[in-house]
Design an enzyme around this catalytic site. Structure first.
Site, PDB file in Angstrom:
ATOM      1  NE  ARG A 120       1.579  -4.968   6.933  1.00 24.67           N
ATOM      2  CZ  ARG A 120       2.834  -4.695   6.883  1.00 24.67           C
ATOM      3  NH1 ARG A 120       3.237  -3.571   6.377  1.00 24.67           N
ATOM      4  NH2 ARG A 120       3.714  -5.528   7.356  1.00 24.67           N
ATOM      5  CD  GLN A 125      -1.488  -4.314  15.209  1.00 22.19           C
ATOM      6  OE1 GLN A 125      -1.738  -4.624  16.361  1.00 22.19           O
ATOM      7  NE2 GLN A 125      -1.263  -3.072  14.842  1.00 22.19           N
ATOM      8  CG  ASP A 128       1.593  -8.108   9.363  1.00 22.60           C
ATOM      9  OD1 ASP A 128       2.195  -8.655   8.424  1.00 22.60           O
ATOM     10  OD2 ASP A 128       1.486  -6.887   9.472  1.00 22.60           O
ATOM     11  CB  SER A 131       4.673  -7.189  11.274  1.00 25.32           C
ATOM     12  OG  SER A 131       3.969  -6.170  10.641  1.00 25.32           O
ATOM     13  CE1 TYR A 226       3.143  -2.792   3.330  1.00 24.68           C
ATOM     14  CE2 TYR A 226       0.827  -2.847   2.754  1.00 24.68           C
ATOM     15  CZ  TYR A 226       1.941  -3.461   3.270  1.00 24.68           C
ATOM     16  OH  TYR A 226       1.861  -4.732   3.752  1.00 24.68           O
TER      17      TYR A 226
HETATM   18  P1  NAD Z   1       7.606  -1.765   3.764  1.00 30.37           P
HETATM   19  O1  NAD Z   1       8.457  -2.958   4.043  1.00 30.37           O
HETATM   20  O2  NAD Z   1       6.671  -1.823   2.618  1.00 30.37           O
HETATM   21  O3  NAD Z   1       8.579  -0.494   3.532  1.00 30.37           O
HETATM   22  C1  NAD Z   1       9.558  -0.147   4.487  1.00 30.37           C
HETATM   23  C2  NAD Z   1       9.572   1.332   4.665  1.00 30.37           C
HETATM   24  O4  NAD Z   1      10.168   1.954   3.519  1.00 30.37           O
HETATM   25  C3  NAD Z   1       8.201   2.004   4.827  1.00 30.37           C
HETATM   26  O5  NAD Z   1       8.173   2.715   6.061  1.00 30.37           O
HETATM   27  C4  NAD Z   1       8.111   2.935   3.634  1.00 30.37           C
HETATM   28  O6  NAD Z   1       7.406   4.123   3.931  1.00 30.37           O
HETATM   29  C5  NAD Z   1       9.565   3.218   3.360  1.00 30.37           C
HETATM   30  N1  NAD Z   1       9.856   3.754   2.029  1.00 30.37           N
HETATM   31  C6  NAD Z   1       9.299   3.428   0.835  1.00 30.37           C
HETATM   32  N2  NAD Z   1       9.836   4.182  -0.159  1.00 30.37           N
HETATM   33  C7  NAD Z   1      10.760   4.980   0.433  1.00 30.37           C
HETATM   34  C8  NAD Z   1      11.662   5.961  -0.064  1.00 30.37           C
HETATM   35  N3  NAD Z   1      11.697   6.303  -1.357  1.00 30.37           N
HETATM   36  N4  NAD Z   1      12.478   6.593   0.814  1.00 30.37           N
HETATM   37  C9  NAD Z   1      12.445   6.287   2.148  1.00 30.37           C
HETATM   38  N5  NAD Z   1      11.613   5.370   2.664  1.00 30.37           N
HETATM   39  C10 NAD Z   1      10.784   4.726   1.819  1.00 30.37           C
HETATM   40  O7  NAD Z   1       6.820  -1.287   5.044  1.00 30.37           O
HETATM   41  P2  NAD Z   1       6.352  -2.110   6.302  1.00 30.37           P
HETATM   42  O8  NAD Z   1       7.489  -2.301   7.233  1.00 30.37           O
HETATM   43  O9  NAD Z   1       5.698  -3.323   5.827  1.00 30.37           O
HETATM   44  O10 NAD Z   1       5.320  -1.135   7.029  1.00 30.37           O
HETATM   45  C11 NAD Z   1       4.528  -0.194   6.346  1.00 30.37           C
HETATM   46  C12 NAD Z   1       3.587   0.466   7.324  1.00 30.37           C
HETATM   47  O11 NAD Z   1       2.551  -0.419   7.723  1.00 30.37           O
HETATM   48  C13 NAD Z   1       4.232   0.927   8.636  1.00 30.37           C
HETATM   49  O12 NAD Z   1       3.679   2.168   9.000  1.00 30.37           O
HETATM   50  C14 NAD Z   1       3.810  -0.090   9.632  1.00 30.37           C
HETATM   51  O13 NAD Z   1       3.784   0.415  10.960  1.00 30.37           O
HETATM   52  C15 NAD Z   1       2.414  -0.376   9.129  1.00 30.37           C
HETATM   53  N6  NAD Z   1       1.960  -1.670   9.615  1.00 30.37           N
HETATM   54  C16 NAD Z   1       0.694  -1.753  10.137  1.00 30.37           C
HETATM   55  C17 NAD Z   1       0.249  -2.982  10.608  1.00 30.37           C
HETATM   56  C18 NAD Z   1      -1.122  -3.136  11.162  1.00 30.37           C
HETATM   57  O14 NAD Z   1      -1.749  -2.159  11.474  1.00 30.37           O
HETATM   58  N7  NAD Z   1      -1.599  -4.363  11.271  1.00 30.37           N
HETATM   59  C19 NAD Z   1       1.059  -4.105  10.520  1.00 30.37           C
HETATM   60  C20 NAD Z   1       2.325  -3.961   9.991  1.00 30.37           C
HETATM   61  C21 NAD Z   1       2.750  -2.729   9.532  1.00 30.37           C
END
Ligand code: NAD
Length: 377
Positions: A120, A125, A128, A131, A226
């Protein structure tokens, strides 16, 4: 390099490359071979693939001829068992949650890349798929909730009186959660959002939702953006606060996940009992155990008067754009594996190639997997 595209299993409407993505690979001097009817679920015919520069073959022929095989779902044992060492697989293998698949590739000296392991980073991006698919899921989850809910989402001032807007609670503000917020806002709902990562507060608020913070969450700056698992004290505090907010919500969209782990349990039976009859829960975390105690994966059930949709596969219900996004991510990744003559190059000095590779030459390549399973052999 000969890139093979398989027809997915019957339950899957997506295809890993639409013809438009095939064309981009042909422009990179790769040869693309596609299984008959591979694009049917995404409304693309064999002719469309041929016009884009692919050749269409039976499954057996594709498996015999490919150099790099692409698929959305991992190929089954009947496909894997007939492969030879030089053939490379690119799919979504979930190696963080399934050590057996990593062992399989190590034992069979097979090279495999898993698109759910794309780092990530800014550079990652455009590749990904997590996403991309989470964007589809967040959007579709809200539309599905609106279809199940026996009331309007938006506020209406009518001659028959004022209709109050639906109250939507979103658990987890990652990619799916943020897309769910944006979609529910467009439909006029009032939103509250929980997440354990304080970094998302600003994003949530900028989308017009209220961020509900539980103090004392464990955060880990080395977790690659994460969430990490929380201790019992925090979990109890969070469950109590979610209970209070869920009780006054019409819809709860559950998206909270922790990579490679069971999804956190956030909604217990007593919370369902406190919710209004007719309320709706969409649990996108269903396939990893669900955020709701009474979720049944792959089913819609009514428990304690609440409709619970346990669904982690919304992308298959929107196959055209889901396949388009998946294919574009794959093409961007494959650009790292194709040299200027259209041949395969494996450059493990490239961090994306390295971290996405489960196994090559009987060794685990990804550092993240080495940390998890040990270096092996
Ligand atoms: P994910 O699918 O792993 O999890 C979904 C969400 O659930 C996350 O925001 C996580 O913090 C939340 N979560 C976990 N346990 C929880 C709890 N007990 N209570 C409430 N919420 C909880 O996450 P994701 O959608 O894959 O994204 C994770 C992060 O990575 C995000 O900040 C996203 O913006 C970032 N991201 C970055 C890139 C990049 O830079 N290339 C790409 C994709 C995502």
């Amino acid at each position: 390099m000969t890139i093979g595209v398989l027809k997915e299993p019957d339950y899957e409407n997506r295809v890993c490359l639409l013809p438009e993505a095939v064309k981009k690979l042909v422009d990179l001097k790769a040869e693309v071979i596609v299984e008959t009817n591979a694009g049917k679920g995404a409304f693309e015919g064999d002719d469309d693939y041929m016009k884009a520069g692919a050749q269409v073959f039976s499954r057996d022929e594709v498996i015999k001829k490919f150099g790099v095989l692409l698929s959305v779902n991992p190929p089954g044992p009947e496909t894997l068992s007939g492969l030879n060492k030089g053939q490379v697989l690119v799919s979504v293998f979930n190696p963080l949650g399934d050590k057996k698949i990593v062992d399989y590739f190590l034992n069979n000296n097979q090279t495999a890349f898993s698109m759910d392991m794309i780092p990530r980073t800014t550079r990652g991006q455009s590749m990904d798929i997590l996403s991309s698919m989470a964007t589809v899921s967040g959007y579709k989850a809200v539309l599905d909730a609106a279809m199940h809910l026996p009331k309007f989402f938006p506020m209406f001032m009518t001659a028959a009186g004022t209709v109050r807007p639906a109250k939507v609670l979103i658990l987890g503000a990652g990619v799916a959660g943020l897309q769910a917020i944006a979609t529910a806002r467009k439909l006029g709902a009032v939103l509250e959002v929980f997440d354990v990562r304080s970094a998302v507060k600003e994003q949530v608020e900028s989308l017009g939702a209220k961020f509900v913070q539980v103090e004392g969450a464990r955060e880990d700056s080395t977790a690659g953006g994460y969430a990490v698992e929380q201790d019992e004290d925090f979990r109890n505090k969070q469950k109590k606060l979610i209970h209070d907010h869920a009780a006054s919500s019409n819809v709860v969209i559950c998206t909270a996940q922790i990579p490679g782990k069971k999804a956190p349990l956030l909604i217990e039976k007593q919370t369902l009992q406190a919710m209004h009859n007719g309320s709706v829960i969409i649990d996108l975390a269903a396939s990893t155990g669900g955020n709701c105690e009474l979720t049944e994966n792959g089913k819609t059930v009514v428990k304690e008067g609440v409709t619970i949709v346990g669904k982690s596969d919304y992308p298959t219900d929107m196959p055209v754009d889901a396949s388009r996004m998946f294919g574009n991510n794959l093409v961007n990744f494959l650009k790292l594996l194709i040299d200027e003559n259209g041949n395969l190059k494996l450059d493990f000095n490239d961090d994306i190639v390295k971290e996405t590779c489960l196994a090559h030459d009987k060794k685990i390549v990804s550092q993240r997997l080495k940390n998890l399973y040990g270096a092996q052999r």
